[in-house]
Design a protein around this motif. Sequence first.
Motif, PDB file in Angstrom:
ATOM      1  N   PRO A 238     -11.416  10.445  31.757  1.00  0.00           N
ATOM      2  CA  PRO A 238     -11.567  10.545  33.256  1.00  0.00           C
ATOM      3  C   PRO A 238     -12.889  11.653  33.561  1.00  0.00           C
ATOM      4  O   PRO A 238     -13.480  11.461  34.404  1.00  0.00           O
ATOM      5  CB  PRO A 238     -10.225  11.244  33.705  1.00  0.00           C
ATOM      6  N   LYS A 239     -13.062  12.619  32.757  1.00  0.00           N
ATOM      7  CA  LYS A 239     -14.344  13.648  33.081  1.00  0.00           C
ATOM      8  C   LYS A 239     -15.543  13.012  32.635  1.00  0.00           C
ATOM      9  O   LYS A 239     -16.545  13.070  33.563  1.00  0.00           O
ATOM     10  CB  LYS A 239     -13.880  14.857  32.501  1.00  0.00           C
ATOM     11  N   ARG A 240     -15.439  12.014  31.816  1.00  0.00           N
ATOM     12  CA  ARG A 240     -16.799  11.327  31.525  1.00  0.00           C
ATOM     13  C   ARG A 240     -17.144  10.332  32.677  1.00  0.00           C
ATOM     14  O   ARG A 240     -18.250   9.986  33.056  1.00  0.00           O
ATOM     15  CB  ARG A 240     -16.592  10.565  30.173  1.00  0.00           C
ATOM     16  N   VAL A 241     -16.004   9.530  33.168  1.00  0.00           N
ATOM     17  CA  VAL A 241     -16.077   8.443  33.798  1.00  0.00           C
ATOM     18  C   VAL A 241     -16.805   8.953  35.452  1.00  0.00           C
ATOM     19  O   VAL A 241     -17.477   8.409  36.114  1.00  0.00           O
ATOM     20  CB  VAL A 241     -15.042   7.861  34.100  1.00  0.00           C
ATOM     21  N   TYR A 242     -16.256  10.278  35.906  1.00  0.00           N
ATOM     22  CA  TYR A 242     -16.352  10.460  37.041  1.00  0.00           C
ATOM     23  C   TYR A 242     -17.370  11.685  37.167  1.00  0.00           C
ATOM     24  O   TYR A 242     -17.874  12.161  38.232  1.00  0.00           O
ATOM     25  CB  TYR A 242     -15.123  10.814  37.845  1.00  0.00           C
ATOM     26  N   GLY A 243     -17.678  12.484  36.001  1.00  0.00           N
ATOM     27  CA  GLY A 243     -18.414  13.697  36.077  1.00  0.00           C
ATOM     28  C   GLY A 243     -19.927  13.198  35.420  1.00  0.00           C
ATOM     29  O   GLY A 243     -20.356  12.069  35.890  1.00  0.00           O
ATOM     30  N   GLU A 244     -20.343  14.080  34.633  1.00  0.00           N
ATOM     31  CA  GLU A 244     -21.564  13.756  33.939  1.00  0.00           C
ATOM     32  C   GLU A 244     -22.866  13.335  34.668  1.00  0.00           C
ATOM     33  O   GLU A 244     -23.338  12.277  34.752  1.00  0.00           O
ATOM     34  CB  GLU A 244     -21.357  12.705  32.777  1.00  0.00           C
TER      35      GLU A 244
END
Length: 457
Positions: free
Chosen positions: A198-204
């Motif tokens: 989830p942090k990769r899909v919505y952050g970065e």
Amino acid sequence: MKRLALAGLAVLACSTAAAADRQARADADAYPSTYAPIAAAPTLIRGATVLTGTGTRLDGADVLIVDGRIAELGRGLRAPAGAREIDGAGKWVTPGIIDVHSHLGVYPSPGLDSLADGNEMSAPDTAQVWAEHSVWPQDPGFNTARAGGVTTLQILPGSANLFGGRSVVLKNVPAVTYQGMKFPDAQQGLKMACGENPKRVYGEGKGQAPMTRMGNVAGYRAAFAKAAAYKRKRDAAAGNGDDDKDPPERDLQMDTLAGVLDGDIRVHIHCYRADEMATMIDLSKEFGFQIAAFHHGVEAYKLADRLAQERICGALWADWWGFKMEAYDGIQENIALVDRPPNGCAIVHSDSEEGIQRLNQEAGKVMGRAARIGMPVTPEHAIQWLTLNAARSLGIDDRTGTLEAGKMGDVVVWDRDPFSVYAHAEKVFVDGALLYDRDDPARQPVSDFMLGQEGVR
């Protein structure tokens, strides 16, 4: 006058409660199962090695299936009139395999963008979506899974989201609609994901929360806090409280999370690291829900005692590891170590349209690694990783997962020890109906999509 007013309020409360109850039942039946077992003659399998799924091995035993149910196990059983008899000499018989983590039907073959319906990546919280509404029953993967002995499977949405949506449990039978496969009265699950996804899909660089693991946890907490308030208001409107009687405006996202808090929806969490699993357990205690299983959990061995204490299953791979940082600390003995008595619940799962075809071999790998570290596992115990424990995590162990009188006739006949790399499922029964026979092309169903393809009958 006052007495009449009070009576009127009581009638109103009762009618409101009745309306809420009707709404709850309507929600549960909105997309009902239409599955019906295929009528089949009684079947008697004679003289096989039987792994019952209860931890027992029976040598030279018979298995009798009548009216789609296990009728009897033993020796010298009598075949009812018109029964099909199968010579089990040299064969092994087990309960049907249950895969608790599959994306068949929502990521079907062929793997085209037009068929990729497993991840609703429009927001970090998509608890309102149901995987069943994406299931394509023509996916050829259902047939190849059945040829590997899989009779029941849980279809999950993907792991891009903090809350990915509801899962569905299916009987692995050919059908035109997913409702024709839907396991009757099986609870839905909620797919959650922690860690990198989830942090990769919505952050970065996308500037959208969550961007960090602390953002992940804040997202879970905010959603469950909102759901708890929604549930309080809903319950009050149903006459279970004394405060605000106005029902909340219906929110499909909140319906799912309130269903978790009510205990009506089981929680399955994609989670790799031991520290994050511990955090998720604390989250469950903060909001008062039970976790059914951690999926993938390559570090589950580090807190095997805690998982057993909390009665949380570990749905795990035999040896997948190292494909991203959170998967880097995996060991091949993971499943054997999570299988901690007395309450440990280890499961072999696939998360793969290919791996689902050989879950028996995946379990065999674990047996081999366990033996190397002085933890030999018997076949009668290891079969529970594929059957009983999987059924337990889905809440259907009272109906399937073991060969016991009265249970569903979900049965696999293997040509040898099923944990051998050379083993094949020869015959697969679902509710007593022979739906796969390795030696009979007429009992090897073909998806409508595959009909007319070159080389396909």
